[in-house]
Enzyme design. Structure first.
Site, PDB file in Angstrom:
ATOM      1  N   HIS A   1       0.834  -1.211   0.000  1.00 41.14           N
ATOM      2  CA  HIS A   1       0.000   0.000   0.000  1.00 41.14           C
ATOM      3  C   HIS A   1       0.867   1.259   0.000  1.00 41.14           C
ATOM      4  O   HIS A   1       1.950   1.281   0.587  1.00 41.14           O
ATOM      5  CB  HIS A   1      -0.976  -0.006   1.177  1.00 41.14           C
ATOM      6  CG  HIS A   1      -2.221  -0.802   0.874  1.00 41.14           C
ATOM      7  ND1 HIS A   1      -3.102  -1.218   1.841  1.00 41.14           N
ATOM      8  CD2 HIS A   1      -2.729  -1.252  -0.308  1.00 41.14           C
ATOM      9  CE1 HIS A   1      -4.097  -1.899   1.271  1.00 41.14           C
ATOM     10  NE2 HIS A   1      -3.890  -1.934  -0.030  1.00 41.14           N
TER      11      HIS A   1
ATOM     12  N   ASP B   1       0.990   4.191   1.379  1.00 41.36           N
ATOM     13  CA  ASP B   1       1.531   4.885   2.556  1.00 41.36           C
ATOM     14  C   ASP B   1       2.676   4.103   3.213  1.00 41.36           C
ATOM     15  O   ASP B   1       3.320   4.597   4.131  1.00 41.36           O
ATOM     16  CB  ASP B   1       0.423   5.182   3.581  1.00 41.36           C
ATOM     17  CG  ASP B   1      -0.359   3.948   4.000  1.00 41.36           C
ATOM     18  OD1 ASP B   1      -0.616   3.078   3.136  1.00 41.36           O
ATOM     19  OD2 ASP B   1      -0.709   3.842   5.190  1.00 41.36           O
ATOM     20  N   HIS B   2       2.935   2.882   2.750  1.00 44.54           N
ATOM     21  CA  HIS B   2       4.024   2.089   3.324  1.00 44.54           C
ATOM     22  C   HIS B   2       5.227   1.922   2.396  1.00 44.54           C
ATOM     23  O   HIS B   2       6.286   1.489   2.850  1.00 44.54           O
ATOM     24  CB  HIS B   2       3.504   0.714   3.736  1.00 44.54           C
ATOM     25  CG  HIS B   2       2.494   0.807   4.852  1.00 44.54           C
ATOM     26  ND1 HIS B   2       2.771   0.466   6.149  1.00 44.54           N
ATOM     27  CD2 HIS B   2       1.212   1.259   4.837  1.00 44.54           C
ATOM     28  CE1 HIS B   2       1.700   0.693   6.901  1.00 44.54           C
ATOM     29  NE2 HIS B   2       0.739   1.172   6.138  1.00 44.54           N
TER      30      HIS B   2
ATOM     31  N   HIS C   1      -4.834  -8.030   6.814  1.00 46.74           N
ATOM     32  CA  HIS C   1      -5.196  -6.858   6.023  1.00 46.74           C
ATOM     33  C   HIS C   1      -5.708  -7.310   4.661  1.00 46.74           C
ATOM     34  O   HIS C   1      -5.759  -8.516   4.382  1.00 46.74           O
ATOM     35  CB  HIS C   1      -3.978  -5.936   5.896  1.00 46.74           C
ATOM     36  CG  HIS C   1      -4.333  -4.522   5.545  1.00 46.74           C
ATOM     37  ND1 HIS C   1      -5.302  -3.815   6.202  1.00 46.74           N
ATOM     38  CD2 HIS C   1      -3.838  -3.687   4.601  1.00 46.74           C
ATOM     39  CE1 HIS C   1      -5.393  -2.605   5.666  1.00 46.74           C
ATOM     40  NE2 HIS C   1      -4.520  -2.496   4.691  1.00 46.74           N
TER      41      HIS C   1
ATOM     42  N   ASP D   1      -1.181  -1.481   9.461  1.00 46.65           N
ATOM     43  CA  ASP D   1      -2.093  -2.055   8.481  1.00 46.65           C
ATOM     44  C   ASP D   1      -2.539  -3.439   8.919  1.00 46.65           C
ATOM     45  O   ASP D   1      -2.185  -4.458   8.345  1.00 46.65           O
ATOM     46  CB  ASP D   1      -1.455  -2.126   7.072  1.00 46.65           C
ATOM     47  CG  ASP D   1      -1.759  -0.857   6.280  1.00 46.65           C
ATOM     48  OD1 ASP D   1      -2.197   0.129   6.897  1.00 46.65           O
ATOM     49  OD2 ASP D   1      -1.571  -0.861   5.059  1.00 46.65           O
TER      50      ASP D   1
ATOM     51  N   HIS E   1      -0.695   5.705  12.795  1.00 44.70           N
ATOM     52  CA  HIS E   1      -1.404   5.405  11.536  1.00 44.70           C
ATOM     53  C   HIS E   1      -2.845   5.911  11.593  1.00 44.70           C
ATOM     54  O   HIS E   1      -3.776   5.239  11.146  1.00 44.70           O
ATOM     55  CB  HIS E   1      -1.356   3.889  11.282  1.00 44.70           C
ATOM     56  CG  HIS E   1      -1.652   3.486   9.863  1.00 44.70           C
ATOM     57  ND1 HIS E   1      -2.931   3.261   9.405  1.00 44.70           N
ATOM     58  CD2 HIS E   1      -0.847   3.256   8.806  1.00 44.70           C
ATOM     59  CE1 HIS E   1      -2.894   2.905   8.129  1.00 44.70           C
ATOM     60  NE2 HIS E   1      -1.630   2.900   7.741  1.00 44.70           N
TER      61      HIS E   1
HETATM   62 ZN   LIG Z   1      -1.207   1.913   5.945  1.00 43.16          ZN
END
Ligand SMILES: [Zn+2]
Length: 245
Positions: free
Chosen positions: A2, A4-5, A80, A150, A208
């Protein structure tokens, strides 16, 4: 994988290169990561001046990534929408130290010294017992840091975080947004508190956060209602993990 990671990684490594890093680096992540990072470098004409070794993590089961002399790093699955891992960095215990007088007092053999260094008692014929708790100094208790972002609430993270000194756990939402948390497979602050409590960790740090929350006190209060020793993750802030008693 993802955004944001992983979006920061090609740039972070490029910055290290610009700052003169020459030492090789090992990256652990999902299979697609290597292609993603290298294609960004390729498209932007970025040259990296040190070796970068990509290692694929099997995110379906716990695995040992690295074991050094004084610490080890393990990965464990989280829950997730895509394959995601949590990580545990754990100090490895040093050996027991003989008190200055012990060696002469018992005229210890090489083999006996090694037993004591491992924390084992010596039982000699005739009933003499040399107990490391009396005649040695115990190694400091090992510290550990667990990172789980996550993830929905899952016992897998509880297992991965068991007795950790510090657990970083995502708290994207509050209980008032529970239905969105379930749908997006993220945790609420209360979920994070429950994981910390059930894993018997020393301290919890939540982060987060969804950007819908303008202030973060509500998230902190919600986690603290379940697990008192909780703090908010704050960019640039350092939290030291002290030796436990
Ligand atoms: Zn995330």
């Amino acid at each position: 994988m993802h955004a944001d990671h992983v979006m920061g990684l090609p740039g972070l490594l490029a910055s290290m290169s610009l700052l003169g890093r020459k030492t090789a680096i090992e990256i652990f992540g999902p299979e697609e990561l290597e292609h993603f990072v290298k294609s960004i470098w390729h498209k932007t004409g970025t040259h990296i001046g040190f070796p970068v070794q990509f290692n694929v993590i099997d995110s379906t089961k716990p695995s040992l990534l690295l074991e050094m002399k004084s610490y080890k790093i393990e990965a464990f699955p989280t829950k997730h929408r895509i394959a995601t891992c949590g990580f545990k960095i754990e100090e490895l215990l040093g050996s027991w130290h003989l008190k200055p007088e012990t060696k002469e007092l018992f005229n210890l053999s090489y083999h006996e010294i090694n037993m004591l260094k491992k924390g084992e008692s010596i039982h000699r014929k005739g009933g003499v017992v040399v107990d490391p708790n009396t005649f040695c100094i115990a190694p400091l208790k090992s510290r550990s840091y667990v990172f789980a972002a996550d993830t929905a609430f899952t016992p897998k993270v509880i297992d991965g975080a068991l007795n950790a000194s510090l657990l970083y756990h995502e708290a994207t939402f509050m209980e008032s947004e529970k239905s969105i948390a379930i749908k997006t497979m993220h945790s609420t602050a209360s979920d994070a508190g429950r994981v910390a409590r059930e894993a018997n960790v020393e301290k919890l740090m939540i982060g987060h956060f969804s950007n819908r929350y303008k202030g973060l006190d509500g998230l902190l209060d919600e986690a603290r209602a379940v697990f008192e020793n909780t703090c908010l993750a704050s960019e640039g802030e350092t939290v030291s993990i002290d030796y436990l008693d």
